[in-house]
Design an enzyme around this catalytic site. Structure first.
Site, PDB file in Angstrom:
ATOM      1  N   HIS A 134       0.875  -1.088   0.049  1.00 45.30           N
ATOM      2  CA  HIS A 134      -0.055   0.091  -0.009  1.00 45.30           C
ATOM      3  C   HIS A 134       0.775   1.362   0.040  1.00 45.30           C
ATOM      4  O   HIS A 134       0.616   2.309  -0.705  1.00 45.30           O
ATOM      5  CB  HIS A 134      -0.900   0.049   1.428  1.00 45.30           C
ATOM      6  CG  HIS A 134      -1.906   1.112   1.278  1.00 45.30           C
ATOM      7  ND1 HIS A 134      -2.968   1.318   1.207  1.00 45.30           N
ATOM      8  CD2 HIS A 134      -1.666   2.468   1.846  1.00 45.30           C
ATOM      9  CE1 HIS A 134      -3.757   2.385   1.381  1.00 45.30           C
ATOM     10  NE2 HIS A 134      -2.673   2.818   1.927  1.00 45.30           N
ATOM     11  N   GLU A 135       1.854   1.157   0.853  1.00 38.54           N
ATOM     12  CA  GLU A 135       3.008   2.547   0.722  1.00 38.54           C
ATOM     13  C   GLU A 135       3.464   2.486  -0.509  1.00 38.54           C
ATOM     14  O   GLU A 135       3.798   3.704  -1.037  1.00 38.54           O
ATOM     15  CB  GLU A 135       3.729   2.254   2.083  1.00 38.54           C
ATOM     16  CG  GLU A 135       3.405   2.211   3.168  1.00 38.54           C
ATOM     17  CD  GLU A 135       2.350   3.543   3.439  1.00 38.54           C
ATOM     18  OE1 GLU A 135       3.113   4.876   3.090  1.00 38.54           O
ATOM     19  OE2 GLU A 135       1.374   3.818   3.892  1.00 38.54           O
ATOM     20  N   HIS A 138       1.354   4.396  -2.858  1.00 37.41           N
ATOM     21  CA  HIS A 138       1.532   5.525  -2.775  1.00 37.41           C
ATOM     22  C   HIS A 138       2.475   6.484  -3.679  1.00 37.41           C
ATOM     23  O   HIS A 138       2.318   7.278  -4.075  1.00 37.41           O
ATOM     24  CB  HIS A 138       1.443   6.202  -1.265  1.00 37.41           C
ATOM     25  CG  HIS A 138       0.120   5.994  -0.539  1.00 37.41           C
ATOM     26  ND1 HIS A 138      -1.202   6.663  -1.122  1.00 37.41           N
ATOM     27  CD2 HIS A 138      -0.209   5.437   0.430  1.00 37.41           C
ATOM     28  CE1 HIS A 138      -1.836   6.503  -0.219  1.00 37.41           C
ATOM     29  NE2 HIS A 138      -1.555   5.563   0.868  1.00 37.41           N
ATOM     30  N   GLU A 192      -6.637   6.866  -1.405  1.00 33.98           N
ATOM     31  CA  GLU A 192      -6.438   5.667  -0.590  1.00 33.98           C
ATOM     32  C   GLU A 192      -7.066   4.327  -1.165  1.00 33.98           C
ATOM     33  O   GLU A 192      -6.457   3.366  -1.350  1.00 33.98           O
ATOM     34  CB  GLU A 192      -7.467   5.841   0.745  1.00 33.98           C
ATOM     35  CG  GLU A 192      -6.812   6.708   2.025  1.00 33.98           C
ATOM     36  CD  GLU A 192      -5.407   5.880   2.134  1.00 33.98           C
ATOM     37  OE1 GLU A 192      -5.219   4.669   2.736  1.00 33.98           O
ATOM     38  OE2 GLU A 192      -4.253   6.390   2.155  1.00 33.98           O
TER      39      GLU A 192
HETATM   40 ZN   LIG Z   1      -2.796   5.021   2.209  1.00 31.79          ZN
END
Ligand SMILES: [Zn+2]
Length: 269
Positions: A134-135, A138, A192
């Site tokens: 997830h990071e 981003h 997100e």
């Molecule tokens: Zn996030």
């Protein structure tokens, strides 16, 4: 003076304006990705310095090896997804801070995870891969430059950012400061959703169970004594997060179940 800044900002917005994210969303972009990457290199060193001085970076060999192994496999998939990131100076550091449940990524793949996230969530490798994926997502989707743009636009100019510098005690100015502040700002819910979608795919392709994305967020919601973990304040829940992740699982299973060794990217320690 204020008006002058506003006009300048509008001009900048017209020149640099908007960009389009990998999932087709329009992003506010006052900072180019290249300058965000440059600014983040400096910000990364400054953010880690206080921990470095106390010997609290990568000081647990077993945890470091575990995090590096998972991250290396995820980065190899990130590079397949976006080949130009092969040139990034990817970096991951484990911060020894058992009380903090957090992880972050800056532009150009400069990342950190706090030991508290692993310890307090009792995270499995599959779950850890979801957080780290997830990071990485981003960073891949250029959310850092987007948050830097918002930080700069909302503070209107470097002068205001300078005041913030005093407050945070960071020896940074301008874009590098915006990069440091950006990791402390919440992502938008749209960002997100994007990171969830890309992250679960990176993890599945790296050989990590996509179903762990659901248990991870369930654990995240339950953890935290005095308040919600830092991670949830910078990664707000998009609408129906768990439901959407569950919908991705069937598409991701074939990647996860693929036979054979997964490639890895060698992180320097
Ligand atoms: Zn996030």
């Amino acid at each position: 003076m204020k008006r002058h800044h506003l006009i300048l900002l509008v001009c900048l917005a017209l020149i640099v304006g908007c960009a389009t994210s990998p999932t087709g969303r329009r992003q506010l972009m006052l900072v180019s990705e290249d300058s965000a990457i440059n600014a983040s290199k400096q910000a990364y060193v400054e953010m880690l310095k206080p921990y470095e001085q106390k010997g609290k970076i990568d000081n647990n060999p077993a945890l470091k090896d575990r995090v590096y192994r998972i991250t290396g496999r995820l980065i190899a998939q990130a590079i397949k997804m976006r080949p130009d990131t092969r040139d990034w100076e990817w970096s991951m550091k484990v911060i020894d801070d058992p009380k903090t449940v957090n992880a972050w990524a800056m532009a150009g793949g400069k990342m950190a995870v706090y030991s508290g996230l692993v310890i307090q969530l009792k995270a499995t490798d599959d779950e850890l891969a979801q957080v780290l994926g997830h990071e990485i997502a981003h960073a891949l989707a250029n959310h850092s430059a987007e948050k830097m743009s918002v930080a700069m636009a909302s503070t209107i100019g470097v002068a205001a950012v300078g005041i913030a510098a005093d407050r945070k005690g960071l020896a940074l100015t301008g874009a590098a400061l915006a990069a440091a502040l950006a990791v402390q700002r919440p992502n938008s819910r749209a960002a997100e959703s994007e990171a969830d979608r890309i992250g679960i795919e990176l993890a599945a392709k790296a050989g990590y169970d996509p179903r762990a994305a659901i248990t991870l967020w369930q654990k995240m919601a339950k953890v935290g004594g005095k308040g919600p973990p830092e991670f949830l304040s910078t990664h707000p829940s998009p609408e129906n997060r768990e439901k959407k992740l569950a919908e991705f699982v069937p598409q991701m299973m074939p990647y996860y179940e693929q036979k054979g060794k997964r490639p890895t990217y060698r992180l320097s320690g």
